[in-house]
Scaffold this active site. Structure first.
Site, PDB file in Angstrom:
ATOM      1  N   ASN A   9     -40.974  80.119 -36.956  1.00 33.77           N
ATOM      2  CA  ASN A   9     -40.135  81.480 -36.897  1.00 33.77           C
ATOM      3  C   ASN A   9     -40.806  81.219 -35.051  1.00 33.77           C
ATOM      4  O   ASN A   9     -41.788  81.589 -34.881  1.00 33.77           O
ATOM      5  CB  ASN A   9     -40.782  82.437 -37.482  1.00 33.77           C
ATOM      6  N   HIS A  95     -38.350  89.964 -43.141  1.00 33.55           N
ATOM      7  CA  HIS A  95     -39.609  89.455 -42.191  1.00 33.55           C
ATOM      8  C   HIS A  95     -40.064  90.186 -41.649  1.00 33.55           C
ATOM      9  O   HIS A  95     -39.523  91.436 -42.343  1.00 33.55           O
ATOM     10  CB  HIS A  95     -38.952  88.859 -41.755  1.00 33.55           C
ATOM     11  N   GLU A 167     -45.291  86.102 -47.653  1.00 32.83           N
ATOM     12  CA  GLU A 167     -46.305  86.308 -46.380  1.00 32.83           C
ATOM     13  C   GLU A 167     -47.548  87.575 -46.307  1.00 32.83           C
ATOM     14  O   GLU A 167     -46.919  88.789 -46.037  1.00 32.83           O
ATOM     15  CB  GLU A 167     -45.908  86.524 -45.083  1.00 32.83           C
ATOM     16  N   SER A 213     -50.422  82.932 -40.509  1.00 30.28           N
ATOM     17  CA  SER A 213     -51.970  82.500 -39.618  1.00 30.28           C
ATOM     18  C   SER A 213     -51.825  81.071 -39.683  1.00 30.28           C
ATOM     19  O   SER A 213     -53.081  79.963 -40.547  1.00 30.28           O
ATOM     20  CB  SER A 213     -53.141  83.208 -39.850  1.00 30.28           C
TER      21      SER A 213
HETATM   22  P1  PGA Z   1     -47.816  83.477 -37.662  1.00 26.40           P
HETATM   23  O1  PGA Z   1     -46.933  84.116 -38.080  1.00 26.40           O
HETATM   24  O2  PGA Z   1     -47.670  81.959 -38.482  1.00 26.40           O
HETATM   25  O3  PGA Z   1     -48.452  84.051 -36.403  1.00 26.40           O
HETATM   26  O4  PGA Z   1     -48.789  84.513 -38.728  1.00 26.40           O
HETATM   27  C1  PGA Z   1     -46.154  84.011 -39.730  1.00 26.40           C
HETATM   28  C2  PGA Z   1     -44.794  84.518 -39.527  1.00 26.40           C
HETATM   29  O5  PGA Z   1     -44.679  85.730 -39.032  1.00 26.40           O
HETATM   30  O6  PGA Z   1     -43.780  84.101 -39.789  1.00 26.40           O
END
Ligand code: PGA
Length: 256
Positions: A9, A95, A167, A213
């Protein structure tokens, strides 16, 4: 058995030129045994990246959001038919950055989901609890509500083209990923909710992705969990080398 799916993403990063440069570099870095790779790119580069990706086996391109309206006087919005025409194979819906900064509730997510499906675009519906929800022990309640309301009115047939991304909001862009144990037990809970909505067989077929992350160092452990069918990667998907390390991690992983 199905191969794990790795979704990148890009959020609001990369011009068309930068996007095309990424793809050319990324493709050279992929190991022979190929995973399914999805890239959620900004609307502006969707057509150009989709055209380039057309000839690349296992790479699908999609959008990061879609309008909840079919068409009409909605300045600044982009419809499902428009992103489909520009080459979107899939779309991220709900999201947490949309839910938090654009006040998107489950009903809005549900409208977007139905329009994406009508336009034959595969939806990836994102859910996740905040730090406070988890601190107060309310994460299951929050996730059940998000899933049930976001997926309302979807048939078992609709479920067959759907993906869910769990997430935890506290793990997005913070460097604090959920441990593989927390991610696994939450995924297993989400799967139970899907069973309640449809049935066991249908719930088993819906890919559940983990996001928050994800890095090359934790990708493999996360992918080894039985209920984690793939990963949704934000920051670490911006660099071709880093993203290819995640895609190549534990490449033989298969989901039963
Ligand atoms: P990140 O974002 O891997 O930078 O934590 C994940 C996301 O928002 O889909």
């Amino acid at each position: 058995m199905r191969p794990a799916i790795i979704v990148g993403n890009w959020k609001m990063h990369k011009t068309i030129g930068e996007a095309l440069q990424f793809i050319n570099e990324f493709v050279r870095l992929l190991a022979g045994a190929r995973r399914q790779v999805y890239l959620a790119v900004p609307h502006t580069s969707l057509a150009a990246v989709a055209e380039l990706a057309c000839g690349i086996d296992g790479l699908q391109v999609g959008a990061q959001d879609v309008s909840a309206h079919q068409d009409g006087a909605w300045t600044g919005e982009v419809s499902a038919r428009m992103i489909k025409e520009a080459g979107a194979y899939f779309v991220l819906i709900g999201h947490s950055e949309r839910r938090l900064h654009h006040a998107e509730g489950n009903d809005r997510v549900n409208q977007k989901l139905k329009l994406a499906m009508q336009a034959t675009i595969q939806p990836i519906v994102c859910v996740g609890e905040t730090f406070t929800d988890r601190e107060e022990g309310r994460e299951k309640e929050v996730l059940e509500k998000q899933l049930t309301e976001s997926l309302a009115g979807l048939s078992k047939e609709d479920a067959s083209c759907l993906m869910i991304a769990y997430e935890p909001v506290w793990a997005i862009g913070t460097g604090k990923n959920a441990t593989p144990e927390i991610a696994q037990s939450t995924h297993s809970f989400c799967r139970q909710v899907l069973e309640k909505i449809w049935d066991e067989q249908t719930a088993q077929k819906v890919p559940l992705l983990y996001g928050g992350s994800v890095k090359p160092e934790n990708a493999e452990m996360l992918l080894m969990q039985p209920d984690i069918d793939g990963l949704l990667v934000g920051g670490a998907s911006l660099n071709a080398r880093t993203f290819s390390q995640i895609v190549n991690a534990n490449v033989n992983h298969q989901v039963a």
